[in-house]
Design a protein around this motif. Structure first.
Motif, PDB file in Angstrom:
ATOM      1  N   TYR A   8      -6.065   4.436   5.350  1.00 18.93           N
ATOM      2  CA  TYR A   8      -5.011   5.358   4.947  1.00 18.93           C
ATOM      3  C   TYR A   8      -4.544   5.104   3.515  1.00 18.93           C
ATOM      4  CZ  TYR A   8      -3.962   8.372   8.872  1.00 18.93           C
ATOM      5  OH  TYR A   8      -4.013   9.378   9.818  1.00 18.93           O
ATOM      6  N   SER A   9      -5.212   4.224   2.807  1.00 19.46           N
ATOM      7  CA  SER A   9      -4.865   3.973   1.419  1.00 19.46           C
ATOM      8  C   SER A   9      -6.125   3.977   0.564  1.00 19.46           C
ATOM      9  CB  SER A   9      -4.141   2.630   1.272  1.00 19.46           C
ATOM     10  OG  SER A   9      -3.769   2.408  -0.075  1.00 19.46           O
ATOM     11  N   PRO A  10      -6.682   5.168   0.263  1.00 20.76           N
ATOM     12  CA  PRO A  10      -7.877   5.233  -0.569  1.00 20.76           C
ATOM     13  C   PRO A  10      -7.697   4.568  -1.936  1.00 20.76           C
ATOM     14  CG  PRO A  10      -7.449   7.364   0.446  1.00 20.76           C
ATOM     15  CD  PRO A  10      -6.251   6.499   0.722  1.00 20.76           C
ATOM     16  N   LYS A  11      -6.453   4.519  -2.427  1.00 24.00           N
ATOM     17  CA  LYS A  11      -6.216   3.874  -3.727  1.00 24.00           C
ATOM     18  C   LYS A  11      -6.603   2.404  -3.679  1.00 24.00           C
ATOM     19  CE  LYS A  11      -1.888   4.875  -4.175  1.00 24.00           C
ATOM     20  NZ  LYS A  11      -0.525   4.972  -4.740  1.00 24.00           N
ATOM     21  N   TRP A  12      -6.144   1.707  -2.629  1.00 20.80           N
ATOM     22  CA  TRP A  12      -6.407   0.271  -2.551  1.00 20.80           C
ATOM     23  C   TRP A  12      -7.796  -0.041  -1.993  1.00 20.80           C
ATOM     24  CZ3 TRP A  12      -3.571  -3.432  -4.778  1.00 20.80           C
ATOM     25  CH2 TRP A  12      -2.286  -3.087  -5.209  1.00 20.80           C
ATOM     26  N   LEU A  13      -8.332   0.863  -1.187  1.00 25.91           N
ATOM     27  CA  LEU A  13      -9.657   0.639  -0.616  1.00 25.91           C
ATOM     28  C   LEU A  13     -10.765   0.952  -1.610  1.00 25.91           C
ATOM     29  CD1 LEU A  13     -11.408  -0.052   1.833  1.00 25.91           C
ATOM     30  CD2 LEU A  13     -11.202   2.334   2.562  1.00 25.91           C
ATOM     31  N   PHE A  14     -10.615   2.041  -2.374  1.00 27.20           N
ATOM     32  CA  PHE A  14     -11.674   2.495  -3.267  1.00 27.20           C
ATOM     33  C   PHE A  14     -11.277   2.505  -4.745  1.00 27.20           C
ATOM     34  CE2 PHE A  14     -12.606   5.061   0.689  1.00 27.20           C
ATOM     35  CZ  PHE A  14     -13.743   4.350   1.055  1.00 27.20           C
ATOM     36  N   LEU A  15     -10.122   3.131  -5.045  1.00 21.11           N
ATOM     37  CA  LEU A  15      -9.808   3.449  -6.443  1.00 21.11           C
ATOM     38  C   LEU A  15      -9.555   2.204  -7.284  1.00 21.11           C
ATOM     39  CD1 LEU A  15      -9.433   5.895  -8.299  1.00 21.11           C
ATOM     40  CD2 LEU A  15      -6.974   5.776  -7.816  1.00 21.11           C
ATOM     41  N   TYR A  16      -8.624   1.355  -6.869  1.00 18.64           N
ATOM     42  CA  TYR A  16      -8.297   0.180  -7.675  1.00 18.64           C
ATOM     43  C   TYR A  16      -9.478  -0.784  -7.797  1.00 18.64           C
ATOM     44  CZ  TYR A  16      -3.460   1.834  -7.349  1.00 18.64           C
ATOM     45  OH  TYR A  16      -2.327   2.586  -7.427  1.00 18.64           O
ATOM     46  N   PRO A  17     -10.191  -1.125  -6.700  1.00 17.15           N
ATOM     47  CA  PRO A  17     -11.398  -1.948  -6.879  1.00 17.15           C
ATOM     48  C   PRO A  17     -12.427  -1.274  -7.777  1.00 17.15           C
ATOM     49  CG  PRO A  17     -10.747  -1.909  -4.568  1.00 17.15           C
ATOM     50  CD  PRO A  17      -9.911  -0.881  -5.264  1.00 17.15           C
ATOM     51  N   GLY A  18     -12.532   0.066  -7.657  1.00 17.28           N
ATOM     52  CA  GLY A  18     -13.495   0.785  -8.488  1.00 17.28           C
ATOM     53  C   GLY A  18     -13.174   0.678  -9.965  1.00 17.28           C
ATOM     54  N   PHE A  27       0.810  -1.216   0.000  1.00 19.84           N
ATOM     55  CA  PHE A  27       0.000   0.000   0.000  1.00 19.84           C
ATOM     56  C   PHE A  27       0.847   1.272   0.000  1.00 19.84           C
ATOM     57  CE2 PHE A  27      -3.954  -1.997   2.259  1.00 19.84           C
ATOM     58  CZ  PHE A  27      -4.128  -2.830   1.174  1.00 19.84           C
ATOM     59  N   PHE A  28       1.958   1.250   0.742  1.00 20.99           N
ATOM     60  CA  PHE A  28       2.683   2.490   1.005  1.00 20.99           C
ATOM     61  C   PHE A  28       4.130   2.468   0.530  1.00 20.99           C
ATOM     62  CE2 PHE A  28      -0.497   1.734   4.337  1.00 20.99           C
ATOM     63  CZ  PHE A  28      -1.336   2.810   4.106  1.00 20.99           C
ATOM     64  N   GLY A  29       4.577   1.350  -0.037  1.00 17.71           N
ATOM     65  CA  GLY A  29       5.942   1.275  -0.527  1.00 17.71           C
ATOM     66  C   GLY A  29       6.989   1.350   0.566  1.00 17.71           C
ATOM     67  N   ILE A  30       6.628   0.926   1.786  1.00 18.11           N
ATOM     68  CA  ILE A  30       7.544   0.981   2.921  1.00 18.11           C
ATOM     69  C   ILE A  30       8.415  -0.272   2.911  1.00 18.11           C
ATOM     70  CG2 ILE A  30       7.723   1.177   5.429  1.00 18.11           C
ATOM     71  CD1 ILE A  30       4.839   2.249   5.398  1.00 18.11           C
ATOM     72  N   VAL A  82       3.121   4.403   8.849  1.00 18.75           N
ATOM     73  CA  VAL A  82       2.426   4.872   7.645  1.00 18.75           C
ATOM     74  C   VAL A  82       2.587   6.376   7.473  1.00 18.75           C
ATOM     75  CG1 VAL A  82       0.143   5.203   6.614  1.00 18.75           C
ATOM     76  CG2 VAL A  82       0.771   2.982   7.586  1.00 18.75           C
ATOM     77  N   ARG A  83       2.336   7.133   8.538  1.00 17.18           N
ATOM     78  CA  ARG A  83       2.439   8.580   8.435  1.00 17.18           C
ATOM     79  C   ARG A  83       3.867   9.022   8.144  1.00 17.18           C
ATOM     80  NH1 ARG A  83      -1.160  11.669  11.077  1.00 17.18           N
ATOM     81  NH2 ARG A  83      -0.043  13.382  10.038  1.00 17.18           N
ATOM     82  N   SER A 137      -7.795  -2.491   9.170  1.00 14.40           N
ATOM     83  CA  SER A 137      -8.717  -1.421   8.779  1.00 14.40           C
ATOM     84  C   SER A 137      -8.001  -0.082   8.727  1.00 14.40           C
ATOM     85  CB  SER A 137      -9.907  -1.358   9.747  1.00 14.40           C
ATOM     86  OG  SER A 137      -9.476  -1.081  11.067  1.00 14.40           O
ATOM     87  N   PHE A 138      -7.026   0.117   9.610  1.00 15.66           N
ATOM     88  CA  PHE A 138      -6.264   1.360   9.569  1.00 15.66           C
ATOM     89  C   PHE A 138      -5.469   1.465   8.274  1.00 15.66           C
ATOM     90  CE2 PHE A 138      -2.366   3.728  10.115  1.00 15.66           C
ATOM     91  CZ  PHE A 138      -2.832   4.933  10.611  1.00 15.66           C
ATOM     92  N   LEU A 139      -4.812   0.375   7.879  1.00 20.31           N
ATOM     93  CA  LEU A 139      -4.037   0.386   6.635  1.00 20.31           C
ATOM     94  C   LEU A 139      -4.937   0.701   5.448  1.00 20.31           C
ATOM     95  CD1 LEU A 139      -1.715  -2.739   7.088  1.00 20.31           C
ATOM     96  CD2 LEU A 139      -1.142  -0.341   7.461  1.00 20.31           C
ATOM     97  N   LEU A 140      -6.131   0.137   5.436  1.00 19.69           N
ATOM     98  CA  LEU A 140      -7.060   0.385   4.333  1.00 19.69           C
ATOM     99  C   LEU A 140      -7.536   1.834   4.328  1.00 19.69           C
ATOM    100  CD1 LEU A 140      -9.150  -2.900   4.492  1.00 19.69           C
ATOM    101  CD2 LEU A 140      -7.649  -2.206   2.625  1.00 19.69           C
TER     102      LEU A 140
END
Length: 383
Positions: A227-237, A146-149, A184-185, A222-225
């Motif tokens: 903080y990652s709108p791309k993986w939670l919403f954008l990519y599935p969308g 999600f974050f490239g860490i 993450v932050r 749930s916290f990881l999700l």
């Protein structure tokens, strides 16, 4: 300016069985490193004599009224006097005598230094198999995805950091997910992060740990999700949108056969509904990212700034209005076709295709209007 180099911080809630040995090890670790430091106990309401033990051992105590692992650590970090803070649990599972690698990397300029228990060694019985082989590896992998860490042990409790840099993040969670929020932050703000090997031993307490596997695991996930709108919403969308668009385009002219199986109007309707769901998910991603940036939960990226400048409220409303008009035209054509038949029976599949597609376009348009205004609300300045 702080007078001490290092604060070793331990959150504490009824740790009388192991607190003294942890404090003694921490003091020994500071001595071996040759740094000026302190041991700080962030007490979260202990009633078992932990406070008396801390005072006897020469540790400083800060009382944190707000309950929770993250709340205790936040209170301790604010009260710490060291330039650098090394935090770890007070259950004797981490070796505070071996803090030299953390101090070395912090002095080298890293903002956050994570311990890696998988590289340093996990003693028999120190970590439940579910945590060792599923929970930690999966959550750490998701953090990297999600974050490239580039961190292999995302949830190691022993870590060091530059106090001022972490305070600047204004971390907000109060529970076990505080550990995830810090990493993450820090990553989102492009802090320099590294790992050093550390060991994990079975804790010395006779009571069960405060950690609850499924509850706290879900809070981390749930916290990881969130903080990652791309993986939670954008990519599935985008995935659902592509699937729905293909189904709609292929089936709009009529039935389509694959291997003797006929896909017709019912599958077409599934495609239309998929487009609606996907659009909503993508718009949620836009709103979540703007909300996070405006409330300083995430930094605003250059891509986001460009999108915000191009898709202003007025331009978005104009686009949404065009969709609504286009959908209304299709809806009107269906009504006129029905009227020409004297409002009697009509050819079912052809009209239903046009009707479903028109309503889909109108729904997406209206949805976009609401999203545009809702998203713009987040840009209203607040005190």
């Amino acid at each position: 300016m702080t007078e001490l180099d290092v604060t070793i911080l331990m959150p504490c809630l009824n740790e009388a069985e192991t607190l003294e040995v942890c404090i003694r090890k921490a003091q020994k670790g500071l001595e071996q490193c040759g740094v000026a430091g302190e041991v700080l106990i962030a007490d979260n309401g202990s009633t078992d004599g932990s406070l008396e033990i801390a005072a006897k051992c020469g540790a400083r105590v800060v009382h944190v009224a707000d309950k929770g692992y993250g709340a205790a650590l936040s209170g301790g970090i604010k009260d710490a006097q060291g330039t650098y803070v090394i935090m770890g649990d007070a259950d004797d599972s981490y070796d505070f005598q071996s803090i030299a690698p953390f101090v070395e990397q912090l002095r080298a300029g890293y903002d956050l230094v994570m311990g890696n228990r998988f590289r340093g060694g996990i003693a028999e019985g120190a970590m439940p198999p579910l945590h060792r082989y599923l929970g930690n590896p999966v959550l750490s992998w998701l953090g990297r995805l999600f974050f490239g860490i580039k961190v292999r042990d995302f949830h190691c409790g022993l870590r060091g950091f530059n106090r001022e840099r972490i305070l600047a993040l204004n971390l907000r969670t109060t529970g076990m997910e505080f550990a995830s929020e810090m990493v993450v932050r820090a990553s989102l703000e492009n802090y320099s992060i590294t790992e050093v090997p550390t060991t994990l031993s079975p804790d010395g307490r006779s009571r069960p740990p405060h950690l609850r596997t499924w509850r706290d695991g879900w809070r981390h996930l749930s916290f990881l999700l969130m903080y990652s709108p791309k993986w939670l919403f954008l990519y599935p969308g985008f995935f659902i949108l592509g699937l729905g668009a293909i189904l709609s385009l292929v089936l709009f002219p009529g039935q389509f056969d694959i291997a003797g199986i006929g896909f017709d109007i019912h599958t077409f309707i599934v495609g239309c509904f998929s487009v609606v769901m996907a659009t909503q998910a993508i718009e949620f991603a836009v709103f979540a990212r703007r909300f996070a940036a405006s409330h300083k939960l995430m930094p605003q990226s250059q891509k986001q700034s460009f999108i915000t400048e191009v898709f202003t409220l007025e331009r978005t409303l104009l686009f949404a209005g065009c969709l609504i008009v286009l959908g209304f035209i299709g809806l009107l054509s269906c009504f006129l076709q029905w009227a020409t038949s004297g409002f009697g029976p009509v050819e079912y599949t052809t009209m239903l295709r046009v009707l479903a597609l028109s309503m889909t376009i109108m729904t997406v348009g209206v949805q976009t209007v609401f999203m545009a205004f809702f998203s713009a609300i987040t840009e209203i300045p607040t005190k």
